[in-house]
Motif scaffolding. Sequence first.
Motif, PDB file in Angstrom:
ATOM      1  N   LYS A  27       0.836  -1.212   0.000  1.00  0.00           N
ATOM      2  CA  LYS A  27       0.000   0.000   0.000  1.00  0.00           C
ATOM      3  C   LYS A  27       0.866   1.256   0.000  1.00  0.00           C
ATOM      4  O   LYS A  27       0.586   2.206  -0.745  1.00  0.00           O
ATOM      5  CB  LYS A  27      -0.930   0.005   1.211  1.00  0.00           C
ATOM      6  CG  LYS A  27      -1.871   1.198   1.223  1.00  0.00           C
ATOM      7  CD  LYS A  27      -2.824   1.159   2.390  1.00  0.00           C
ATOM      8  CE  LYS A  27      -3.818   2.287   2.416  1.00  0.00           C
ATOM      9  NZ  LYS A  27      -3.515   3.494   1.734  1.00  0.00           N
ATOM     10  N   GLU A  28       1.941   1.265   0.794  1.00  0.00           N
ATOM     11  CA  GLU A  28       2.839   2.425   0.826  1.00  0.00           C
ATOM     12  C   GLU A  28       3.494   2.664  -0.537  1.00  0.00           C
ATOM     13  O   GLU A  28       3.616   3.805  -0.986  1.00  0.00           O
ATOM     14  CB  GLU A  28       3.919   2.235   1.892  1.00  0.00           C
ATOM     15  CG  GLU A  28       3.404   2.382   3.310  1.00  0.00           C
ATOM     16  CD  GLU A  28       4.446   2.012   4.359  1.00  0.00           C
ATOM     17  OE1 GLU A  28       5.657   2.008   4.032  1.00  0.00           O
ATOM     18  OE2 GLU A  28       4.046   1.722   5.496  1.00  0.00           O
TER      19      GLU A  28
ATOM     20  N   CYS B 274       1.191   7.008  -6.562  1.00  0.00           N
ATOM     21  CA  CYS B 274       0.099   7.983  -6.720  1.00  0.00           C
ATOM     22  C   CYS B 274       0.566   9.397  -6.377  1.00  0.00           C
ATOM     23  O   CYS B 274       0.188  10.349  -7.055  1.00  0.00           O
ATOM     24  CB  CYS B 274      -1.093   7.583  -5.861  1.00  0.00           C
ATOM     25  SG  CYS B 274      -1.950   6.116  -6.474  1.00  0.00           S
ATOM     26  N   ARG B 275       1.406   9.534  -5.363  1.00  0.00           N
ATOM     27  CA  ARG B 275       1.922  10.861  -5.009  1.00  0.00           C
ATOM     28  C   ARG B 275       2.767  11.448  -6.140  1.00  0.00           C
ATOM     29  O   ARG B 275       2.822  12.659  -6.317  1.00  0.00           O
ATOM     30  CB  ARG B 275       2.740  10.803  -3.719  1.00  0.00           C
ATOM     31  CG  ARG B 275       1.882  10.735  -2.464  1.00  0.00           C
ATOM     32  CD  ARG B 275       2.688  10.982  -1.195  1.00  0.00           C
ATOM     33  NE  ARG B 275       3.781  10.054  -1.004  1.00  0.00           N
ATOM     34  CZ  ARG B 275       3.681   8.842  -0.449  1.00  0.00           C
ATOM     35  NH1 ARG B 275       2.497   8.409  -0.023  1.00  0.00           N
ATOM     36  NH2 ARG B 275       4.738   8.079  -0.310  1.00  0.00           N
TER      37      ARG B 275
ATOM     38  N   THR C 220       2.292   1.709  -3.487  1.00  0.00           N
ATOM     39  CA  THR C 220       1.233   2.164  -4.388  1.00  0.00           C
ATOM     40  C   THR C 220       0.904   3.630  -4.126  1.00  0.00           C
ATOM     41  O   THR C 220       0.757   4.422  -5.061  1.00  0.00           O
ATOM     42  CB  THR C 220      -0.009   1.273  -4.238  1.00  0.00           C
ATOM     43  OG1 THR C 220       0.374  -0.085  -4.516  1.00  0.00           O
ATOM     44  CG2 THR C 220      -1.123   1.688  -5.190  1.00  0.00           C
ATOM     45  N   ASP C 221       0.812   4.007  -2.848  1.00  0.00           N
ATOM     46  CA  ASP C 221       0.556   5.406  -2.486  1.00  0.00           C
ATOM     47  C   ASP C 221       1.679   6.317  -2.980  1.00  0.00           C
ATOM     48  O   ASP C 221       1.430   7.435  -3.431  1.00  0.00           O
ATOM     49  CB  ASP C 221       0.387   5.560  -0.974  1.00  0.00           C
ATOM     50  CG  ASP C 221      -0.910   4.947  -0.457  1.00  0.00           C
ATOM     51  OD1 ASP C 221      -1.798   4.622  -1.274  1.00  0.00           O
ATOM     52  OD2 ASP C 221      -1.022   4.788   0.780  1.00  0.00           O
TER      53      ASP C 221
END
Length: 183
Positions: free
Chosen positions: A126-127, A133-134, A129-130
């Motif tokens: 998740k980190e 996205c950032r 993937t985030d």
Amino acid sequence: MGPLPRTLELFYDVLSPYSWLAFEVLCRYKNIWNVSLQLRPTLIAGIMKDSGSLTAMRFLTVVKLEHPELLEKVSRELWMRVWSRDEDITEPQSILAAAEKAGMSTGRARELLERVSTPQVKNQLKETTDAACRYGAFGLPVTVAHLDDETYMLFGSDRMELLAHLLGEKWLGPVPPAATARL
């Protein structure tokens, strides 16, 4: 001593054939261009909301945590299964077969597969993937170049010529002469 390597991050999912193209090209060029290639398994579903590769990407995440030296080989084997041989990569046995073909022992591969649902692995994926996205990711692959205190995000596997330009390097096509010996 030559210049220090520049850092490239490749955010990818093995369900993305375009990620595979970027992966192979960047693996071939990392030494030619003197770059530090950081492989970042990313859940495309977290970006596009539906891919079916959750277990495979969690497995690659735990490989990166425990055996980063095998990440390139295991990633390649998963791509070969799904995109070259039309084989499954969603079932545990398929993932184990890819890991074993990449050189991981059956016992170790099973241990890692058992960890794919742990909070540590879920949170790491998740980190990552985030982070994609950032940087502005809206699909995969995404290559992030960190050059001279500047960050450049490039989307797609067709941006290698632009990446070469940013690095001040020559683009020699998808299979540079130095990489043909490995093929």
